[in-house]
Design an enzyme around this catalytic site. Structure first.
Site, PDB file in Angstrom:
ATOM      1  N   ARG A 168      65.971 -38.072  -4.125  1.00 36.69           N
ATOM      2  CA  ARG A 168      65.277 -37.583  -4.691  1.00 36.69           C
ATOM      3  C   ARG A 168      67.455 -37.299  -5.756  1.00 36.69           C
ATOM      4  NH1 ARG A 168      61.432 -33.655  -6.999  1.00 36.69           N
ATOM      5  NH2 ARG A 168      62.083 -34.989  -9.030  1.00 36.69           N
ATOM      6  N   CYS A 227      66.089 -27.536  -8.764  1.00 38.50           N
ATOM      7  CA  CYS A 227      65.459 -28.006  -7.903  1.00 38.50           C
ATOM      8  C   CYS A 227      65.116 -29.080  -8.567  1.00 38.50           C
ATOM      9  CB  CYS A 227      64.324 -27.376  -7.020  1.00 38.50           C
ATOM     10  SG  CYS A 227      63.478 -26.483  -8.067  1.00 38.50           S
TER      11      CYS A 227
END
Length: 272
Positions: A168, A227
């Site tokens: 990601r 995050c």
């Protein structure tokens, strides 16, 4: 209180702490159902997505911090009071339960993650009884400004670390949950799950410290952690503190806020 405690410590102090099951899943599974299928005896259930977050929005991300009043109400309902010591766990080595521990520690309460999580105890020791604790008095405390970073601060340079997995962070395909892929320009990838050994306990402190130092973190007081939505970023903050690097700041909206803006995104170079 150290941000992590061992299973032996928990057994020794079990009568003086509230044990909190704070599992969370990004794939749609129900954390409550997992709790009912088996949890550590006496543990109360804390819903990370519900109790520890305000409603999602493009401006605040998928898991914005709740108001201090809503957080206090959730803690009271879980039997957690002003003077309660909390030990939280999940089934991911603390990567999700870190949200609860960080929120409590940031507002001045004693809290720690169980090193190894639910896997620190044998499966045949688990309980399926739903704990319904007596409400406790938990005083609302404003979120300390010095513990938080804004989107401008996260995008403004400095030492910024991203707790998401490397795929990601690299951003070479569509992001599975957010509208854009990639990462905040200049951020360093320190995947939270890579702090863990195969048994989901933390790696040795020397290795943990080196991972942060390799990402440019020599003093976590100058570090901003993010995050996907401000959950696993808390694990990086607790691990950095445990490694003796100090306390960093959380960008609560994280990538789920940043990805809804027109700010530039960066991808990692493709391997040759």
């Amino acid at each position: 209180m150290e941000p992590f405690v061992t299973a032996d410590w928990l057994q020794e102090h079990r009568d003086s702490v509230v044990l909190a099951d704070a599992r969370m899943y990004l794939d749609g599974r129900s954390a409550r159902a997992a709790y009912l299928q088996g949890h550590l005896p006496g543990a109360v259930f804390v819903d990370v997505s519900g109790a520890l977050a305000a409603p999602a929005s493009p401006e605040g991300g998928r898991h914005p911090l709740p108001t201090s009043e809503d957080f206090a109400a959730a803690m009271s309902a879980a039997g957690i009071g002003d003077d309660t010591t909390v030990v939280a766990y999940d089934d991911a080595g603390g990567v999700m339960a870190a949200r609860l521990v960080w929120m409590l520690r940031t507002t001045g309460h004693d809290a720690a993650l169980l090193n190894g999580g639910i896997d620190a105890f044998p499966p045949d020791s688990l309980d399926t009884h739903f704990e319904n604790p007596e409400p406790a008095h938990f005083t609302p405390t404003p979120w300390p400004r010095e513990a938080l970073a804004t989107i401008d601060e996260a995008a403004g340079g400095g030492t910024v670390i991203d707790a998401r997995d490397r795929t990601r962070f690299d951003g070479h395909g569509p992001d599975p949950v957010d509208p854009r892929s990639g990462h905040i320009p200049g951020a360093h990838n320190v995947p939270a799950r890579e702090h863990l050994a195969e048994d989901k306990t933390l790696q040795p402190v020397e290795q943990l410290r080196k991972r942060f130092q390799d990402a440019g973190v020599t003093d976590a007081n100058d570090m901003i952690s993010y995050c996907g939505s401000g959950v696993s970023a808390c694990h990086n903050l607790l691990v950095a503190e445990f490694a003796g690097l100090g306390r960093g700041r959380l960008f609560p909206g994280s990538w789920s806020e940043y990805a809804h803006t027109d700010r530039p995104a960066e991808t990692s170079p493709l391997p040759n």
